[in-house]
Every structure is written in C-alpha cells, then in structure tokens.
Design a protein around this motif. Structure first.
Motif, PDB file in Angstrom:
ATOM      1  N   ASP A 249       0.814  -1.221   0.000  1.00  0.00           N
ATOM      2  CA  ASP A 249       0.000   0.000   0.000  1.00  0.00           C
ATOM      3  C   ASP A 249       0.845   1.267   0.000  1.00  0.00           C
ATOM      4  O   ASP A 249       0.544   2.230   0.702  1.00  0.00           O
ATOM      5  CB  ASP A 249      -0.953   0.011   1.196  1.00  0.00           C
ATOM      6  CG  ASP A 249      -1.883  -1.189   1.233  1.00  0.00           C
ATOM      7  OD1 ASP A 249      -2.280  -1.657   0.144  1.00  0.00           O
ATOM      8  OD2 ASP A 249      -2.213  -1.655   2.332  1.00  0.00           O
ATOM      9  N   GLY A 250       1.945   1.268  -0.745  1.00  0.00           N
ATOM     10  CA  GLY A 250       2.788   2.445  -0.843  1.00  0.00           C
ATOM     11  C   GLY A 250       3.697   2.688   0.351  1.00  0.00           C
ATOM     12  O   GLY A 250       4.347   3.724   0.439  1.00  0.00           O
ATOM     13  N   ILE A 251       3.754   1.749   1.259  1.00  0.00           N
ATOM     14  CA  ILE A 251       4.616   1.856   2.438  1.00  0.00           C
ATOM     15  C   ILE A 251       5.701   0.790   2.332  1.00  0.00           C
ATOM     16  O   ILE A 251       5.405  -0.372   2.068  1.00  0.00           O
ATOM     17  CB  ILE A 251       3.820   1.660   3.741  1.00  0.00           C
ATOM     18  CG1 ILE A 251       2.717   2.710   3.867  1.00  0.00           C
ATOM     19  CG2 ILE A 251       4.751   1.715   4.954  1.00  0.00           C
ATOM     20  CD1 ILE A 251       1.762   2.459   5.022  1.00  0.00           C
ATOM     21  N   THR A 252       6.941   1.190   2.556  1.00  0.00           N
ATOM     22  CA  THR A 252       8.068   0.257   2.545  1.00  0.00           C
ATOM     23  C   THR A 252       8.765   0.337   3.894  1.00  0.00           C
ATOM     24  O   THR A 252       9.045   1.430   4.387  1.00  0.00           O
ATOM     25  CB  THR A 252       9.051   0.606   1.421  1.00  0.00           C
ATOM     26  OG1 THR A 252       8.362   0.546   0.162  1.00  0.00           O
ATOM     27  CG2 THR A 252      10.225  -0.360   1.392  1.00  0.00           C
ATOM     28  N   VAL A 253       9.020  -0.837   4.485  1.00  0.00           N
ATOM     29  CA  VAL A 253       9.683  -0.893   5.791  1.00  0.00           C
ATOM     30  C   VAL A 253      10.739  -1.993   5.790  1.00  0.00           C
ATOM     31  O   VAL A 253      10.688  -2.929   5.002  1.00  0.00           O
ATOM     32  CB  VAL A 253       8.679  -1.153   6.950  1.00  0.00           C
ATOM     33  CG1 VAL A 253       7.702  -0.007   7.092  1.00  0.00           C
ATOM     34  CG2 VAL A 253       7.953  -2.466   6.763  1.00  0.00           C
ATOM     35  N   LEU A 254      11.672  -1.859   6.716  1.00  0.00           N
ATOM     36  CA  LEU A 254      12.725  -2.851   6.898  1.00  0.00           C
ATOM     37  C   LEU A 254      12.495  -3.563   8.226  1.00  0.00           C
ATOM     38  O   LEU A 254      12.353  -2.915   9.270  1.00  0.00           O
ATOM     39  CB  LEU A 254      14.094  -2.174   6.911  1.00  0.00           C
ATOM     40  CG  LEU A 254      15.300  -3.088   7.112  1.00  0.00           C
ATOM     41  CD1 LEU A 254      15.492  -3.986   5.896  1.00  0.00           C
ATOM     42  CD2 LEU A 254      16.544  -2.265   7.376  1.00  0.00           C
ATOM     43  N   GLY A 255      12.430  -4.889   8.195  1.00  0.00           N
ATOM     44  CA  GLY A 255      12.322  -5.682   9.413  1.00  0.00           C
ATOM     45  C   GLY A 255      13.640  -6.383   9.676  1.00  0.00           C
ATOM     46  O   GLY A 255      14.353  -6.749   8.740  1.00  0.00           O
ATOM     47  N   GLN A 256      13.964  -6.558  10.966  1.00  0.00           N
ATOM     48  CA  GLN A 256      15.205  -7.235  11.330  1.00  0.00           C
ATOM     49  C   GLN A 256      14.948  -8.239  12.441  1.00  0.00           C
ATOM     50  O   GLN A 256      14.096  -8.019  13.305  1.00  0.00           O
ATOM     51  CB  GLN A 256      16.250  -6.224  11.779  1.00  0.00           C
ATOM     52  CG  GLN A 256      16.688  -5.292  10.672  1.00  0.00           C
ATOM     53  CD  GLN A 256      17.701  -4.287  11.138  1.00  0.00           C
ATOM     54  OE1 GLN A 256      17.453  -3.534  12.062  1.00  0.00           O
ATOM     55  NE2 GLN A 256      18.856  -4.284  10.487  1.00  0.00           N
ATOM     56  N   GLY A 257      15.703  -9.326  12.410  1.00  0.00           N
ATOM     57  CA  GLY A 257      15.638 -10.328  13.454  1.00  0.00           C
ATOM     58  C   GLY A 257      16.964 -11.044  13.558  1.00  0.00           C
ATOM     59  O   GLY A 257      17.685 -11.181  12.563  1.00  0.00           O
ATOM     60  N   SER A 258      17.296 -11.495  14.754  1.00  0.00           N
ATOM     61  CA  SER A 258      18.544 -12.246  14.920  1.00  0.00           C
ATOM     62  C   SER A 258      18.302 -13.450  15.813  1.00  0.00           C
ATOM     63  O   SER A 258      17.480 -13.413  16.727  1.00  0.00           O
ATOM     64  CB  SER A 258      19.649 -11.360  15.494  1.00  0.00           C
ATOM     65  OG  SER A 258      19.290 -10.874  16.758  1.00  0.00           O
ATOM     66  N   HIS A 259      19.021 -14.518  15.520  1.00  0.00           N
ATOM     67  CA  HIS A 259      18.897 -15.774  16.250  1.00  0.00           C
ATOM     68  C   HIS A 259      19.996 -16.698  15.741  1.00  0.00           C
ATOM     69  O   HIS A 259      20.535 -16.493  14.653  1.00  0.00           O
ATOM     70  CB  HIS A 259      17.516 -16.388  15.984  1.00  0.00           C
ATOM     71  CG  HIS A 259      17.115 -17.426  16.974  1.00  0.00           C
ATOM     72  ND1 HIS A 259      17.482 -18.739  16.859  1.00  0.00           N
ATOM     73  CD2 HIS A 259      16.376 -17.336  18.104  1.00  0.00           C
ATOM     74  CE1 HIS A 259      16.980 -19.421  17.877  1.00  0.00           C
ATOM     75  NE2 HIS A 259      16.302 -18.581  18.647  1.00  0.00           N
ATOM     76  N   THR A 260      20.314 -17.732  16.503  1.00  0.00           N
ATOM     77  CA  THR A 260      21.293 -18.712  16.029  1.00  0.00           C
ATOM     78  C   THR A 260      20.709 -19.580  14.915  1.00  0.00           C
ATOM     79  O   THR A 260      21.445 -20.162  14.133  1.00  0.00           O
ATOM     80  CB  THR A 260      21.776 -19.622  17.176  1.00  0.00           C
ATOM     81  OG1 THR A 260      20.642 -20.207  17.811  1.00  0.00           O
ATOM     82  CG2 THR A 260      22.601 -18.831  18.180  1.00  0.00           C
ATOM     83  N   ASP A 261      19.386 -19.663  14.825  1.00  0.00           N
ATOM     84  CA  ASP A 261      18.700 -20.398  13.762  1.00  0.00           C
ATOM     85  C   ASP A 261      18.254 -19.381  12.706  1.00  0.00           C
ATOM     86  O   ASP A 261      17.459 -18.483  13.003  1.00  0.00           O
ATOM     87  CB  ASP A 261      17.502 -21.134  14.347  1.00  0.00           C
ATOM     88  CG  ASP A 261      16.754 -21.966  13.329  1.00  0.00           C
ATOM     89  OD1 ASP A 261      16.425 -21.431  12.252  1.00  0.00           O
ATOM     90  OD2 ASP A 261      16.467 -23.135  13.612  1.00  0.00           O
ATOM     91  N   ILE A 262      18.729 -19.517  11.488  1.00  0.00           N
ATOM     92  CA  ILE A 262      18.433 -18.548  10.435  1.00  0.00           C
ATOM     93  C   ILE A 262      16.948 -18.512  10.095  1.00  0.00           C
ATOM     94  O   ILE A 262      16.408 -17.455   9.767  1.00  0.00           O
ATOM     95  CB  ILE A 262      19.272 -18.859   9.169  1.00  0.00           C
ATOM     96  CG1 ILE A 262      20.752 -18.648   9.453  1.00  0.00           C
ATOM     97  CG2 ILE A 262      18.842 -18.007   7.989  1.00  0.00           C
ATOM     98  CD1 ILE A 262      21.094 -17.264   9.945  1.00  0.00           C
ATOM     99  N   ILE A 263      16.262 -19.639  10.171  1.00  0.00           N
ATOM    100  CA  ILE A 263      14.821 -19.647   9.873  1.00  0.00           C
ATOM    101  C   ILE A 263      14.079 -18.877  10.959  1.00  0.00           C
ATOM    102  O   ILE A 263      13.177 -18.082  10.672  1.00  0.00           O
ATOM    103  CB  ILE A 263      14.280 -21.081   9.745  1.00  0.00           C
ATOM    104  CG1 ILE A 263      15.091 -21.885   8.718  1.00  0.00           C
ATOM    105  CG2 ILE A 263      12.800 -21.064   9.380  1.00  0.00           C
ATOM    106  CD1 ILE A 263      15.195 -21.265   7.348  1.00  0.00           C
ATOM    107  N   GLN A 264      14.471 -19.082  12.220  1.00  0.00           N
ATOM    108  CA  GLN A 264      13.872 -18.323  13.330  1.00  0.00           C
ATOM    109  C   GLN A 264      14.163 -16.822  13.152  1.00  0.00           C
ATOM    110  O   GLN A 264      13.273 -15.990  13.330  1.00  0.00           O
ATOM    111  CB  GLN A 264      14.441 -18.821  14.661  1.00  0.00           C
ATOM    112  CG  GLN A 264      13.878 -18.142  15.880  1.00  0.00           C
ATOM    113  CD  GLN A 264      12.604 -18.769  16.379  1.00  0.00           C
ATOM    114  OE1 GLN A 264      12.238 -19.865  15.982  1.00  0.00           O
ATOM    115  NE2 GLN A 264      11.912 -18.079  17.247  1.00  0.00           N
ATOM    116  N   ALA A 265      15.391 -16.481  12.800  1.00  0.00           N
ATOM    117  CA  ALA A 265      15.744 -15.082  12.562  1.00  0.00           C
ATOM    118  C   ALA A 265      14.916 -14.509  11.418  1.00  0.00           C
ATOM    119  O   ALA A 265      14.476 -13.358  11.473  1.00  0.00           O
ATOM    120  CB  ALA A 265      17.238 -14.957  12.260  1.00  0.00           C
ATOM    121  N   SER A 266      14.673 -15.314  10.386  1.00  0.00           N
ATOM    122  CA  SER A 266      13.860 -14.879   9.249  1.00  0.00           C
ATOM    123  C   SER A 266      12.432 -14.577   9.680  1.00  0.00           C
ATOM    124  O   SER A 266      11.853 -13.565   9.278  1.00  0.00           O
ATOM    125  CB  SER A 266      13.854 -15.957   8.162  1.00  0.00           C
ATOM    126  OG  SER A 266      15.146 -16.173   7.666  1.00  0.00           O
TER     127      SER A 266
END
Length: 125
Positions: free
Chosen positions: A80-97
C-alpha cells in the motif's frame, strides 16, 4: 509476536512451516508449505495476519563467529505504498527470518496507523 515456529524440509518432501503468533493478545496458529523453509514460514505468517506484502529484499549475515553464530536477517517489504525494513537475529536462520518478517509486519501496521492519523488530522472536524 512470534511464539512458536516449526519447520521441516528434506530432499524428498515439500518444505512445511507451522507458526504460532500472538496478535492483540490472542494466540493463533497456522501452517503452510512453500518453495523453501523461509517461504513456507512467510506464507504461514501471511495467512495468520491477513497481510500479503511484497518482499523486495532479503539478506542474511553472521553477527558473531563460530558454529553457534548469531545470524541477522533483514527483509524489506512493501504494501500500500509503504516500505519498511524488518530485522531479526537468532542462532537459527529460519527463526531469525520469521522474527525479521514479523518485525516488518509490525512496522507496516504502525506506519499505516500513523498515516491514517495524519490524514484524519488534515481533514479535521
């Protein structure tokens, strides 16, 4: 908020993700399949939230070293015309994703609410 994540994948099966989220105090659970574990996870989250933003960029980097390294995922999403950046960290890349994607969806919701408040204030009584 992400409260549970279970993903499975093998060379002989379609990747599958089961996700549990807490949305406005209520826990909801859903599952989906995808082209990979991250895709399956994101599709399950989309179904639970009712949001389907476009994933514009996805990046993974190690923020610590060793076999137990923390991975950081960033995902850029647009809707809807809005762009955002999400971040996550974890030892498991899928969990971080998953954490990064939920973070991005929360930011989208916040930006939408802010835009509505600004538009309402401009219109006035």
């Amino acid at each position: 908020m992400l409260t549970y994540l279970n993903v499975t994948s093998s060379s002989m099966a379609v990747p599958h993700a089961t996700v549990k989220l807490r949305i406005e105090g209520e826990e909801v659970i859903g599952s989906s399949t995808g082209d990979g574990m991250v895709d399956a996870c994101y599709k399950a989250i989309d179904e639970l939230t009712g949001q389907h933003p476009q994933l514009a960029r996805y990046a993974v980097k190690a923020i610590t070293g060793g076999t137990d390294a923390q991975g950081e995922v960033s995902c850029l999403v647009s809707q809807d015309g809005i762009t955002v950046l999400g971040q996550g960290s974890h030892t498991d890349i899928i969990q971080a994703s998953a954490l990064a994607y939920v973070n991005a969806l929360n930011r989208l919701a916040y930006r939408r609410l802010h835009r509505q408040r600004v538009q309402t204030a401009e219109v006035g009584p």
